[in-house]
Design an enzyme around this catalytic site. Structure first.
Site, PDB file in Angstrom:
ATOM      1  N   CYS A 120       2.624  -2.493  -3.764  1.00  0.00           N
ATOM      2  CA  CYS A 120       4.008  -3.034  -4.232  1.00  0.00           C
ATOM      3  C   CYS A 120       3.817  -4.030  -5.479  1.00  0.00           C
ATOM      4  CB  CYS A 120       4.504  -3.738  -2.992  1.00  0.00           C
ATOM      5  SG  CYS A 120       5.904  -4.576  -3.126  1.00  0.00           S
TER       6      CYS A 120
ATOM      7  N   ASN B 295      -2.325   2.632  -1.120  1.00  0.00           N
ATOM      8  CA  ASN B 295      -2.029   3.346   0.113  1.00  0.00           C
ATOM      9  C   ASN B 295      -3.189   3.852   0.832  1.00  0.00           C
ATOM     10  OD1 ASN B 295       0.738   4.111  -1.859  1.00  0.00           O
ATOM     11  ND2 ASN B 295       1.293   3.678   0.530  1.00  0.00           N
TER      12      ASN B 295
ATOM     13  N   ARG C 240       5.673   7.941  -6.083  1.00  0.00           N
ATOM     14  CA  ARG C 240       6.361   6.804  -5.972  1.00  0.00           C
ATOM     15  C   ARG C 240       5.504   5.431  -5.899  1.00  0.00           C
ATOM     16  NH1 ARG C 240       7.287   2.359  -3.103  1.00  0.00           N
ATOM     17  NH2 ARG C 240       7.049   3.292  -1.112  1.00  0.00           N
ATOM     18  N   ASP C 241       4.888   5.304  -5.004  1.00  0.00           N
ATOM     19  CA  ASP C 241       4.280   4.011  -4.412  1.00  0.00           C
ATOM     20  C   ASP C 241       3.140   4.015  -5.270  1.00  0.00           C
ATOM     21  OD1 ASP C 241       3.435   1.855  -3.241  1.00  0.00           O
ATOM     22  OD2 ASP C 241       3.483   2.458  -1.245  1.00  0.00           O
TER      23      ASP C 241
ATOM     24  N   HIS D 100      -1.011   0.502   4.140  1.00  0.00           N
ATOM     25  CA  HIS D 100      -1.997   0.393   2.889  1.00  0.00           C
ATOM     26  C   HIS D 100      -3.487   0.026   3.409  1.00  0.00           C
ATOM     27  CE1 HIS D 100       0.704   0.326  -0.651  1.00  0.00           C
ATOM     28  NE2 HIS D 100       1.804   0.360   0.477  1.00  0.00           N
TER      29      HIS D 100
ATOM     30  N   HIS E 103       3.919   3.566   7.619  1.00  0.00           N
ATOM     31  CA  HIS E 103       3.168   3.612   5.988  1.00  0.00           C
ATOM     32  C   HIS E 103       2.455   2.609   5.980  1.00  0.00           C
ATOM     33  CE1 HIS E 103       4.522   3.364   1.492  1.00  0.00           C
ATOM     34  NE2 HIS E 103       3.739   2.517   1.620  1.00  0.00           N
TER      35      HIS E 103
HETATM   36 ZN    ZN Z   1       3.621   0.985   0.060  1.00  0.00          ZN
END
Ligand code: ZN
Length: 307
Positions: free
Chosen positions: A240, A249, A16-17, A209, A207
């Site tokens: 993002c 990440n 996903r990310d 980064h 979460h």
């Molecule tokens: Zn993220």
């Protein structure tokens, strides 16, 4: 110092990310990546997001990906949604563990989902109701919990207020996200402590980064506060698309290495994370930034026992 022994629970977010700002790759390639990631031993994976295909073309095949997930029964899959439409799509596709993202700043919220932060907060309750009707679990992710690329520093009390509202609106768990990777350990502890007191007893994840090299320090600071749930992406992929300057990440292999080396179980096999990172490099046709991927793990003598 006695090594802590309590394990941590890592959620893999590569599909996903990790993929969302990349040039789209075919569904079959994503499934090959999911297969390599599932082999690492990770128990939770955020596998896609159900958002506008125009906004995130790389994840336009969310339904097609979801249709194959019963191939990995040992992994609990979840998906990110940004509103009611996405939640309906995800539930229809058979995903019942959803992450609903609320930006703590108006600037990022408008860039990310086209509405202000307050409007996104107001949607938590109907999204939660929809998810609960399907017997699912809703995590609310508070994005931009530290700084916004458009609005500047996020007031910590804003983050704790969103946490309080999320609980009142039916969230089953919470996550705090350093979306643009500006947090440092002292601020991480400050924000998490505030969120804890605003949402006592709630499952709380982090979460991170690694945009400014603070990712692992932040994870360790959170661990000392009692946080046990962390998002990470193999190879350090990610970012993002609506946060200028955003980057990857924290790398799953580096996070697992840090914890395992301190005697803290992650359930993740380091060699297999490196294999998965190489699969990601091949599928995306580019090198990934993880230092551990470049250097390898700790040297082990060939004669060492296999324990
Ligand atoms: Zn993220």
């Amino acid at each position: 110092m006695t090594a802590p022994t309590v394990g941590v629970d890592i959620r893999e977010v590569d599909p996903r990310d990790g993929l969302q700002i990349e040039t789209p790759i075919p569904t079959a390639a994503k499934l090959e990546l999911v297969d390599a990631l599932a082999a690492t031993g990770v128990r939770r994976m955020e596998v896609t997001s159900f958002v506008s295909p125009r906004a995130i073309p790389a994840l336009a095949d969310a339904e097609a990906v979801a249709a194959h997930l019963d191939r990995w029964p040992r992994v609990t899959f979840s998906a990110l949604v940004a509103g009611l439409g996405g939640a309906r799509r995800a539930l229809a596709a058979g995903l019942t563990r959803l992450e609903y993202v609320v930006s703590a700043s108006d600037g990022h919220s408008r860039a990310n989902v086209g509405r202000g932060s307050a409007e996104s907060i107001a949607l938590i309750a109907p999204v939660a109701e929809l998810v609960h009707q399907a017997g699912g679990h809703l995590e609310v992710i508070i994005a931009i919990a530290f700084d916004c690329p458009f609005d500047g520093p996020t007031p910590p009390e804003r983050v704790s207020e969103i946490a309080r509202r999320a609980v009142l609106s039916g969230a089953d768990s919470l996550s705090v996200a350093d979306t643009i990777g500006t947090a440092t350990p002292v601020r991480v502890c400050d924000v998490l402590t505030r969120v804890r007191s605003a949402a006592p007893g709630m499952d709380l994840g982090l979460h991170l980064h690694d945009t400014r090299g603070q990712g692992l320090a932040n994870a360790w600071a959170a661990y000392t506060l009692g946080i046990r749930q962390f998002d990470a992406s193999v190879g350090g992929l990610g970012g993002c698309p609506f946060a200028p300057g955003a980057s990857g990440n924290i790398a799953t292999e580096e996070l697992a290495y840090m914890f395992e080396d301190g005697g803290i179980a992650t359930g993740i096999d380091l060699d297999k994370t490196l294999s998965a990172a190489r699969v990601a490099e091949r599928l995306l046709d580019k090198p990934l930034g993880s230092g551990l991927l470049r250097a390898g793990g700790r040297p082990v003598p060939a004669t060492a026992a296999a324990d």
